[in-house]
Design an enzyme around this catalytic site. Structure first.
Site, PDB file in Angstrom:
ATOM      1  N   GLU A  98       0.819  -1.198   0.000  1.00  0.00           N
ATOM      2  CA  GLU A  98       0.000   0.000   0.000  1.00  0.00           C
ATOM      3  C   GLU A  98       0.862   1.262   0.000  1.00  0.00           C
ATOM      4  O   GLU A  98       1.927   1.297   0.601  1.00  0.00           O
ATOM      5  CB  GLU A  98      -0.864   0.020   1.254  1.00  0.00           C
ATOM      6  CG  GLU A  98      -1.701  -1.225   1.422  1.00  0.00           C
ATOM      7  CD  GLU A  98      -2.320  -1.319   2.815  1.00  0.00           C
ATOM      8  OE1 GLU A  98      -3.446  -1.764   2.906  1.00  0.00           O
ATOM      9  OE2 GLU A  98      -1.667  -0.941   3.798  1.00  0.00           O
ATOM     10  N   CYS A 111       3.282   8.248   1.731  1.00  0.00           N
ATOM     11  CA  CYS A 111       3.613   7.295   2.774  1.00  0.00           C
ATOM     12  C   CYS A 111       3.882   5.978   2.065  1.00  0.00           C
ATOM     13  O   CYS A 111       2.976   5.398   1.463  1.00  0.00           O
ATOM     14  CB  CYS A 111       2.429   7.180   3.722  1.00  0.00           C
ATOM     15  SG  CYS A 111       2.633   5.893   4.945  1.00  0.00           S
ATOM     16  N   CYS A 118       4.973  -7.485   7.659  1.00  0.00           N
ATOM     17  CA  CYS A 118       5.915  -7.003   8.664  1.00  0.00           C
ATOM     18  C   CYS A 118       6.073  -8.076   9.728  1.00  0.00           C
ATOM     19  O   CYS A 118       5.114  -8.759  10.076  1.00  0.00           O
ATOM     20  CB  CYS A 118       5.390  -5.710   9.300  1.00  0.00           C
ATOM     21  SG  CYS A 118       6.561  -4.939  10.443  1.00  0.00           S
ATOM     22  N   CYS A 122       3.529  -5.360  16.228  1.00  0.00           N
ATOM     23  CA  CYS A 122       3.112  -4.359  17.212  1.00  0.00           C
ATOM     24  C   CYS A 122       1.621  -4.586  17.485  1.00  0.00           C
ATOM     25  O   CYS A 122       0.843  -4.844  16.560  1.00  0.00           O
ATOM     26  CB  CYS A 122       3.379  -2.946  16.703  1.00  0.00           C
ATOM     27  SG  CYS A 122       5.143  -2.617  16.451  1.00  0.00           S
ATOM     28  N   CYS A 125      -1.172  -2.738  15.387  1.00  0.00           N
ATOM     29  CA  CYS A 125      -0.933  -2.488  13.975  1.00  0.00           C
ATOM     30  C   CYS A 125      -1.486  -3.590  13.074  1.00  0.00           C
ATOM     31  O   CYS A 125      -1.248  -4.775  13.299  1.00  0.00           O
ATOM     32  CB  CYS A 125       0.570  -2.341  13.729  1.00  0.00           C
ATOM     33  SG  CYS A 125       0.987  -2.077  11.992  1.00  0.00           S
ATOM     34  N   CYS A 336      -1.631   1.933   8.874  1.00  0.00           N
ATOM     35  CA  CYS A 336      -0.715   0.908   8.420  1.00  0.00           C
ATOM     36  C   CYS A 336      -1.362  -0.455   8.163  1.00  0.00           C
ATOM     37  O   CYS A 336      -1.822  -1.119   9.076  1.00  0.00           O
ATOM     38  CB  CYS A 336       0.375   0.765   9.477  1.00  0.00           C
ATOM     39  SG  CYS A 336       1.803  -0.121   8.911  1.00  0.00           S
TER      40      CYS A 336
HETATM   41  N1  SAH Z   1       7.885  -0.051  11.066  1.00  0.00           N
HETATM   42  C1  SAH Z   1       8.006   1.383  11.082  1.00  0.00           C
HETATM   43  C2  SAH Z   1       7.237   2.094   9.995  1.00  0.00           C
HETATM   44  C3  SAH Z   1       5.830   1.638   9.643  1.00  0.00           C
HETATM   45  S1  SAH Z   1       4.482   2.044  10.693  1.00  0.00           S
HETATM   46  C4  SAH Z   1       7.600   1.910  12.440  1.00  0.00           C
HETATM   47  O1  SAH Z   1       7.003   1.171  13.209  1.00  0.00           O
HETATM   48  O2  SAH Z   1       7.902   3.065  12.747  1.00  0.00           O
HETATM   49  C5  SAH Z   1       4.409   3.797  10.751  1.00  0.00           C
HETATM   50  C6  SAH Z   1       3.749   4.295  12.028  1.00  0.00           C
HETATM   51  O3  SAH Z   1       2.348   3.978  12.047  1.00  0.00           O
HETATM   52  C7  SAH Z   1       4.353   3.673  13.277  1.00  0.00           C
HETATM   53  O4  SAH Z   1       4.595   4.661  14.238  1.00  0.00           O
HETATM   54  C8  SAH Z   1       3.248   2.735  13.699  1.00  0.00           C
HETATM   55  O5  SAH Z   1       3.340   2.433  15.052  1.00  0.00           O
HETATM   56  C9  SAH Z   1       2.013   3.533  13.336  1.00  0.00           C
HETATM   57  N2  SAH Z   1       0.771   2.774  13.362  1.00  0.00           N
HETATM   58  C10 SAH Z   1       0.557   1.468  13.109  1.00  0.00           C
HETATM   59  N3  SAH Z   1      -0.732   1.141  13.276  1.00  0.00           N
HETATM   60  C11 SAH Z   1      -1.374   2.264  13.650  1.00  0.00           C
HETATM   61  C12 SAH Z   1      -2.732   2.582  13.970  1.00  0.00           C
HETATM   62  N4  SAH Z   1      -3.690   1.651  13.955  1.00  0.00           N
HETATM   63  N5  SAH Z   1      -3.015   3.867  14.301  1.00  0.00           N
HETATM   64  C13 SAH Z   1      -2.051   4.814  14.315  1.00  0.00           C
HETATM   65  N6  SAH Z   1      -0.770   4.587  14.013  1.00  0.00           N
HETATM   66  C14 SAH Z   1      -0.425   3.319  13.689  1.00  0.00           C
END
Ligand code: SAH
Length: 373
Positions: A98, A111, A118, A122, A125, A336
């Site tokens: 995406e 973005c 991944c 997390c 996510c 994400c």
């Molecule tokens: N792996 C990297 C980059 C990809 S995610 C990282 O973690 O920084 C980019 C950002 O989006 C990260 O800060 C991640 O924690 C955040 N993110 C993921 N899911 C999310 C959600 N449901 N709401 C808000 N931010 C989210």
């Protein structure tokens, strides 16, 4: 014959130029032909050599026999009422990634994704849920920016954030090559300060990024101000604990941004603000508070706007610079991995019929503002 064609878009920029130089030399072409072909890779991209009409037809055909310029297959696009557009690309092996384009005044931020899926898992996510498939190549990471530049009318990024699917610093080779293409005058010519790499805190990658002479920006996804809570939200904290991540941020020669997704009742209490302020001061970080996009993973609720304001006020009072990031593309599930997940489940995208702008379904990326100006 076609199996032997070399993918020029998968090569680091200088290597691609070398290949073209050798190719032109071997054919006895004048030197200026190299530049004519080279700038069509990224700076003024074309889909096929045939379109480089400034080159003689025979030369175009010969280029096409020697090299390929594989595009990404745009399979879905979605537009938010706020102007955010999400794109879902299918790769040659069927993987889907995406890309999100977010307009903001005269800025247009892309973005972009760095991996298919991944590995980090997390807790909040959506990308983590799908697991890790593979690293993307340069032609797939920088290729997202190229594809959008090839749209009619073209979308030209002024800013790039590596906040789509994947962990960019776990795919350093392709990300390093992409950074050059994004920044170089022979590529997209985007200023290094307008390009942000976001990471959970992969230490060797932070060092490698810091060693680049260009002023690329670093954002670190902190999301919790102590190891116990961070481990529960971000398993990577076992391998790269907070103290080491903060030390790496301190050693980074430019100012870093902390990203902090606000999870109601989980990481948004006053004690968390106090702990977070200490970490931020420790390495001079700017803090970006991010509203949780619903539809990620886990049973989290977003902190309320007033909880976010209170948290920000505590940080500010503790001497930390902080911003509350506006969430973009809420109606199109732009966080994400959300769109790809949604598509796989074959659910209708949220709000699709309300604005009538959805062409197919899904696309991706988080809510993004690149952080401090
Ligand atoms: N792996 C990297 C980059 C990809 S995610 C990282 O973690 O920084 C980019 C950002 O989006 C990260 O800060 C991640 O924690 C955040 N993110 C993921 N899911 C999310 C959600 N449901 N709401 C808000 N931010 C989210």
């Amino acid at each position: 014959m076609s199996a032997a064609r070399e993918n020029l878009l998968a090569l680091p920029l200088e290597l691609a130029r070398e290949r073209l130089t050798r190719f032109m030399e071997e054919r006895g072409e004048p030197r200026y032909r190299v530049g004519q072909a080279f700038r069509r890779l990224w700076a003024e991209p074309v889909r096929r050599f045939e379109e480089i009409t400034e080159l003689p037809a025979a030369l175009r055909a010969a280029l096409d026999e020697a090299f390929e310029l594989p595009g990404l297959d745009l399979v879905a696009e979605q537009a938010s009422v706020d102007g955010t557009r999400k794109f879902l690309f299918r790769l040659a092996d069927g993987q889907a990634i995406e890309t999100v384009a977010i307009p903001d005044g005269d800025r247009l931020t892309f973005c972009i994704s760095s991996q298919a899926g991944c590995a980090l898992q997390c807790a909040f996510c959506a990308t983590g849920v799908m697991g890790f498939a593979r690293n993307l190549g340069i032609h797939e990471v920088a290729g997202q920016v190229r594809e959008l530049a090839l749209l009619d009318p073209p979308l030209r990024a002024t800013n790039i954030v590596f906040m789509g699917m994947g962990e960019p610093l776990m795919n350093w080779d392709a990300v390093a090559g992409t950074l050059t293409i994004l920044n170089s005058r022979d590529g997209f010519g985007i200023g290094a300060r307008h390009i942000t790499v976001s990471t959970v805190g992969v230490l060797p990658g932070i060092v490698a990024l810091g060693e680049r002479p260009e002023q690329f920006r670093l954002a670190i996804s902190i999301h919790a101000p102590n190891d116990a809570l961070r481990r529960s939200l971000m398993p990577i904290n076992v391998k790269y604990p907070l103290a080491e991540v903060i030390a790496a941020a301190r050693n980074f020669d430019r100012r870093v941004t902390f990203e902090y997704v606000m999870l109601g009742g989980v990481n948004d209490q006053a004690t968390h603000a106090t702990e977070l302020a200490r970490l931020a001061r420790d390495c001079g970080a700017f803090v970006n508070l991010i509203p949780l996009h619903p539809g990620g993973a886990g049973g989290f609720r977003p902190s309320t706007p007033s909880e976010m304001r209170d948290f920000a006020a505590l940080l500010r009072r503790a001497g930390v610079e902080v911003a509350i990031r506006r969430s973009r593309g809420m109606d199109i599930a732009a966080a994400c991995g959300q769109l790809r997940v949604e598509r796989l489940r074959r659910r209708a995208p949220v709000g699709a019929d309300q604005d009538g702008q959805v062409h197919v379904a899904p696309g991706v990326g988080p809510s993004l503002d690149p952080g401090p100006a």
